[in-house]
Scaffold this motif. Structure first.
Motif, PDB file in Angstrom:
ATOM      1  N   THR A  58      66.763  38.006  23.755  1.00 37.95           N
ATOM      2  CA  THR A  58      66.657  36.752  23.015  1.00 37.95           C
ATOM      3  C   THR A  58      65.629  35.859  23.698  1.00 37.95           C
ATOM      4  O   THR A  58      65.159  34.902  23.098  1.00 37.95           O
ATOM      5  N   ASN A  59      65.294  36.179  24.954  1.00 39.89           N
ATOM      6  CA  ASN A  59      64.411  35.283  25.691  1.00 39.89           C
ATOM      7  C   ASN A  59      63.770  35.974  26.887  1.00 39.89           C
ATOM      8  O   ASN A  59      63.976  35.568  28.022  1.00 39.89           O
ATOM      9  N   GLN A  60      63.012  37.009  26.622  1.00 36.43           N
ATOM     10  CA  GLN A  60      62.207  37.663  27.656  1.00 36.43           C
ATOM     11  C   GLN A  60      61.021  36.740  27.998  1.00 36.43           C
ATOM     12  O   GLN A  60      60.585  35.949  27.140  1.00 36.43           O
ATOM     13  N   ALA A  61      60.515  36.829  29.208  1.00 37.90           N
ATOM     14  CA  ALA A  61      59.312  36.073  29.580  1.00 37.90           C
ATOM     15  C   ALA A  61      58.232  37.062  29.996  1.00 37.90           C
ATOM     16  O   ALA A  61      58.532  38.161  30.480  1.00 37.90           O
ATOM     17  N   ALA A  62      56.971  36.669  29.783  1.00 39.69           N
ATOM     18  CA  ALA A  62      55.849  37.526  30.174  1.00 39.69           C
ATOM     19  C   ALA A  62      54.618  36.661  30.360  1.00 39.69           C
ATOM     20  O   ALA A  62      54.600  35.487  29.981  1.00 39.69           O
ATOM     21  N   HIS A  63      53.580  37.243  30.979  1.00 37.88           N
ATOM     22  CA  HIS A  63      52.323  36.502  31.080  1.00 37.88           C
ATOM     23  C   HIS A  63      51.142  37.432  30.831  1.00 37.88           C
ATOM     24  O   HIS A  63      51.255  38.646  30.952  1.00 37.88           O
ATOM     25  N   PHE A  64      50.022  36.812  30.445  1.00 30.00           N
ATOM     26  CA  PHE A  64      48.764  37.553  30.260  1.00 30.00           C
ATOM     27  C   PHE A  64      47.606  36.563  30.351  1.00 30.00           C
ATOM     28  O   PHE A  64      47.801  35.342  30.280  1.00 30.00           O
ATOM     29  N   ASP A  65      46.408  37.093  30.499  1.00 31.91           N
ATOM     30  CA  ASP A  65      45.200  36.271  30.614  1.00 31.91           C
ATOM     31  C   ASP A  65      44.306  36.451  29.398  1.00 31.91           C
ATOM     32  O   ASP A  65      44.200  37.548  28.857  1.00 31.91           O
ATOM     33  N   LEU A  66      43.659  35.366  28.992  1.00 28.07           N
ATOM     34  CA  LEU A  66      42.642  35.445  27.936  1.00 28.07           C
ATOM     35  C   LEU A  66      41.360  34.812  28.445  1.00 28.07           C
ATOM     36  O   LEU A  66      41.393  33.745  29.073  1.00 28.07           O
ATOM     37  N   GLU A  67      40.233  35.472  28.200  1.00 29.66           N
ATOM     38  CA  GLU A  67      38.934  34.909  28.588  1.00 29.66           C
ATOM     39  C   GLU A  67      38.612  33.692  27.736  1.00 29.66           C
ATOM     40  O   GLU A  67      38.235  32.640  28.238  1.00 29.66           O
ATOM     41  N   ARG A  68      38.752  33.869  26.422  1.00 28.88           N
ATOM     42  CA  ARG A  68      38.419  32.787  25.525  1.00 28.88           C
ATOM     43  C   ARG A  68      39.541  31.763  25.492  1.00 28.88           C
ATOM     44  O   ARG A  68      40.700  32.103  25.720  1.00 28.88           O
ATOM     45  N   ASP A  69      39.213  30.516  25.189  1.00 27.48           N
ATOM     46  CA  ASP A  69      40.203  29.454  25.177  1.00 27.48           C
ATOM     47  C   ASP A  69      40.747  29.243  23.756  1.00 27.48           C
ATOM     48  O   ASP A  69      39.971  29.187  22.800  1.00 27.48           O
ATOM     49  N   PHE A  70      42.070  29.118  23.653  1.00 24.14           N
ATOM     50  CA  PHE A  70      42.726  28.853  22.359  1.00 24.14           C
ATOM     51  C   PHE A  70      43.804  27.792  22.584  1.00 24.14           C
ATOM     52  O   PHE A  70      44.365  27.723  23.683  1.00 24.14           O
ATOM     53  N   PRO A  71      44.152  27.020  21.544  1.00 26.61           N
ATOM     54  CA  PRO A  71      45.333  26.155  21.681  1.00 26.61           C
ATOM     55  C   PRO A  71      46.592  27.033  21.717  1.00 26.61           C
ATOM     56  O   PRO A  71      46.648  28.072  21.043  1.00 26.61           O
ATOM     57  N   ALA A  72      47.594  26.611  22.488  1.00 26.96           N
ATOM     58  CA  ALA A  72      48.821  27.402  22.658  1.00 26.96           C
ATOM     59  C   ALA A  72      49.490  27.694  21.307  1.00 26.96           C
ATOM     60  O   ALA A  72      49.940  28.819  21.049  1.00 26.96           O
ATOM     61  N   LEU A  73      49.562  26.687  20.437  1.00 28.44           N
ATOM     62  CA  LEU A  73      50.248  26.877  19.155  1.00 28.44           C
ATOM     63  C   LEU A  73      49.537  27.907  18.302  1.00 28.44           C
ATOM     64  O   LEU A  73      50.165  28.703  17.598  1.00 28.44           O
ATOM     65  N   LYS A  74      48.219  27.905  18.401  1.00 29.44           N
ATOM     66  CA  LYS A  74      47.412  28.861  17.643  1.00 29.44           C
ATOM     67  C   LYS A  74      47.720  30.298  18.106  1.00 29.44           C
ATOM     68  O   LYS A  74      47.807  31.221  17.301  1.00 29.44           O
ATOM     69  N   ILE A  75      47.880  30.466  19.426  1.00 25.34           N
ATOM     70  CA  ILE A  75      48.201  31.804  19.954  1.00 25.34           C
ATOM     71  C   ILE A  75      49.547  32.264  19.404  1.00 25.34           C
ATOM     72  O   ILE A  75      49.693  33.390  18.929  1.00 25.34           O
ATOM     73  N   ARG A  76      50.531  31.358  19.432  1.00 28.08           N
ATOM     74  CA  ARG A  76      51.861  31.746  18.952  1.00 28.08           C
ATOM     75  C   ARG A  76      51.812  32.141  17.478  1.00 28.08           C
ATOM     76  O   ARG A  76      52.337  33.191  17.089  1.00 28.08           O
ATOM     77  N   GLU A  77      51.175  31.316  16.656  1.00 30.21           N
ATOM     78  CA  GLU A  77      51.150  31.604  15.216  1.00 30.21           C
ATOM     79  C   GLU A  77      50.394  32.908  14.946  1.00 30.21           C
ATOM     80  O   GLU A  77      50.812  33.713  14.120  1.00 30.21           O
ATOM     81  N   ALA A  78      49.277  33.098  15.658  1.00 31.63           N
ATOM     82  CA  ALA A  78      48.472  34.302  15.433  1.00 31.63           C
ATOM     83  C   ALA A  78      49.244  35.553  15.852  1.00 31.63           C
ATOM     84  O   ALA A  78      49.244  36.567  15.139  1.00 31.63           O
ATOM     85  N   LEU A  79      49.910  35.484  17.008  1.00 31.13           N
ATOM     86  CA  LEU A  79      50.668  36.656  17.460  1.00 31.13           C
ATOM     87  C   LEU A  79      51.793  36.981  16.472  1.00 31.13           C
ATOM     88  O   LEU A  79      51.987  38.135  16.102  1.00 31.13           O
ATOM     89  N   ASN A  80      52.525  35.962  16.039  1.00 35.53           N
ATOM     90  CA  ASN A  80      53.620  36.229  15.100  1.00 35.53           C
ATOM     91  C   ASN A  80      53.101  36.793  13.775  1.00 35.53           C
ATOM     92  O   ASN A  80      53.752  37.649  13.165  1.00 35.53           O
ATOM     93  N   ALA A  81      51.924  36.348  13.352  1.00 33.29           N
ATOM     94  CA  ALA A  81      51.341  36.903  12.129  1.00 33.29           C
ATOM     95  C   ALA A  81      51.044  38.395  12.327  1.00 33.29           C
ATOM     96  O   ALA A  81      51.324  39.221  11.455  1.00 33.29           O
ATOM     97  N   HIS A  82      50.514  38.753  13.490  1.00 35.21           N
ATOM     98  CA  HIS A  82      50.169  40.155  13.742  1.00 35.21           C
ATOM     99  C   HIS A  82      51.388  41.014  14.078  1.00 35.21           C
ATOM    100  O   HIS A  82      51.293  42.239  14.081  1.00 35.21           O
ATOM    101  N   LEU A  83      52.508  40.373  14.388  1.00 35.02           N
ATOM    102  CA  LEU A  83      53.740  41.121  14.722  1.00 35.02           C
ATOM    103  C   LEU A  83      54.689  41.202  13.526  1.00 35.02           C
ATOM    104  O   LEU A  83      55.834  41.636  13.661  1.00 35.02           O
ATOM    105  N   ARG A  84      54.212  40.797  12.353  1.00 38.50           N
ATOM    106  CA  ARG A  84      55.090  40.662  11.188  1.00 38.50           C
ATOM    107  C   ARG A  84      55.842  41.962  10.852  1.00 38.50           C
ATOM    108  O   ARG A  84      56.956  41.921  10.350  1.00 38.50           O
ATOM    109  N   GLN A  85      55.237  43.092  11.128  1.00 36.84           N
ATOM    110  CA  GLN A  85      55.849  44.370  10.743  1.00 36.84           C
ATOM    111  C   GLN A  85      56.889  44.876  11.753  1.00 36.84           C
ATOM    112  O   GLN A  85      57.533  45.892  11.494  1.00 36.84           O
ATOM    113  N   VAL A  86      56.983  44.245  12.899  1.00 29.00           N
ATOM    114  CA  VAL A  86      57.914  44.730  13.928  1.00 29.00           C
ATOM    115  C   VAL A  86      58.875  43.618  14.347  1.00 29.00           C
ATOM    116  O   VAL A  86      58.539  42.438  14.233  1.00 29.00           O
TER     117      VAL A  86
END
Lengths: 245, 245
Positions: A58-86
């Motif tokens: 229900t609440n795993q934590a993880a970290h990763f690095d990105l070269e390009r800069d994005f707003p945090a909310l944008k990352i969350r929405e984009a990841l959830n959009a790409h994870l829609r099938q799983v």
């Protein structure tokens, strides 16, 4: 370069665990693929705990690095959009210091193990609880569980393939309670051995059905030998619920 | 001949509702097929409530007759064995008087509607909650809900296809609370109109997001016109949780 901490919920059922494998679906693998599809960057997602095949979070934590800069909310929405099938959902994305490490900086972790104790099989929670038909005594299990609290050599509850340097860990919480018509095991520690929670639950189930006494559980602990511990409870009842920093 | 009352849990997701249909999987149809496979008898299983497609139950009640005599426990075990492939579980089997009727003898029914109010989609409870991203004010919804309590003409919250003789019902309970990280609507009455709970929830969601006031909800009720009510919340968040006799 920016380092990001994420909080993730997942249904472990369809996955061969957290850790990336070449030819199987894993939570880490799906997250890395989603990050690549959204950002074009190949990253390593490091989890706080490598949950086994079938184990939920229900609440795993993880970290990763990105070269390009994005707003945090944008990352969350984009990841959830790409994870829609799983069945993986990114709950939170937060910028952290470059030296933050989701695995090594965790101060404590908590798990809940869900056990359905009735004759009739689960219809709504199939694959989400351990179904045990024989009646279990919750008070006996909760009382016996207390012998496991504190610092011990937990070799009796450690999987053969465990990679921890030492079998000595400190268990901070192990409560067995009745909640919402099921039996729940609330477990907390700084860190855990491989299969430790599931081996606790498998052993406490023996206490609950009267096959082991509290003294038997204590003897099993003191034997410091996996052969002395109880069986491993199935993965499907286990939930990683907290990682604290 | 003996009449049996059963208590049933099911995940409504894969079913076209409770009521038998020739060419679709339904809960009633699966139960009747399981009873036939175990007893060789063709029976009619009458439910306390005909839940819609996608609606779940933790505790539906129903009755049926068997010519041959069996112990109650044997019936439960046999039915669950024959239902192994579908998410339906028979919790209890009890002998009742020949004139017992699961539908007409019910003194009251209770439902819970589960709503997940956060940006991230549900991973663990996909198909089991209504996912609403816009933030909802629970206190506003709970307060407004009270205008629906008591005896009213509920035409504004009644599906066109509703077969009830009268739109007048008495609502005994409608509480909106935060529980386990989600919003739950606890609803109780002697009986309900078709879609009544889902139409309540769809309307209260408008209150929660500030589009309707408590007075707007009252006006909607008093209009006695479905066009004045809010939209129908999706089936997947609804659970039949109690039928009392």
């Amino acid at each position: 370069m920016a380092r990001w901490k994420i909080r993730v919920e997942y249904n472990g059922g369809p996955f061969s665990g957290w850790q990336r494998q070449d030819d199987r679906a894993t939570v880490q693998g799906e997250l890395e693929a989603a990050i690549f599809r959204f950002s074009g960057e190949e990253v390593l997602v490091q989890g706080a705990g490598r949950t086994d095949a079938g184990v939920h979070a229900t609440n795993q934590a993880a970290h990763f690095d990105l070269e390009r800069d994005f707003p945090a909310l944008k990352i969350r929405e984009a990841l959830n959009a790409h994870l829609r099938q799983v069945p993986i959902s990114v709950l939170e994305v937060e910028a952290v210091e470059d030296d933050f490490n989701a695995r090594f900086d965790a101060l404590s972790r908590a798990y809940i193990y869900r056990l359905l104790n009735r004759r009739a099989p689960p219809a709504l929670d199939k694959g989400r609880v351990w179904h045990v038909k024989v009646p279990l005594d919750v008070a006996l299990m909760d009382d016996a569980a207390k012998v496991l609290l504190g610092q011990h050599d937990f070799s009796s509850f450690r999987a053969a393939e465990c990679q921890a340097k030492s079998p000595v860990k400190t268990l901070d919480r192990l409560d067995v309670v009745e909640e919402d018509g099921e039996i729940r095991f609330h477990v907390g520690a700084k860190s855990f051995l491989h299969h430790q929670v599931r081996n606790f639950v498998g052993s406490l189930k023996l206490v609950g059905e009267g096959k082991w006494t509290k003294a038997d559980l204590k003897s099993a602990l003191e034997a410091c030998d996996r052969a002395a511990g109880g069986p491993t409870a199935p993965a499907q009842g286990l939930y990683l619920t907290e990682v604290n920093y």
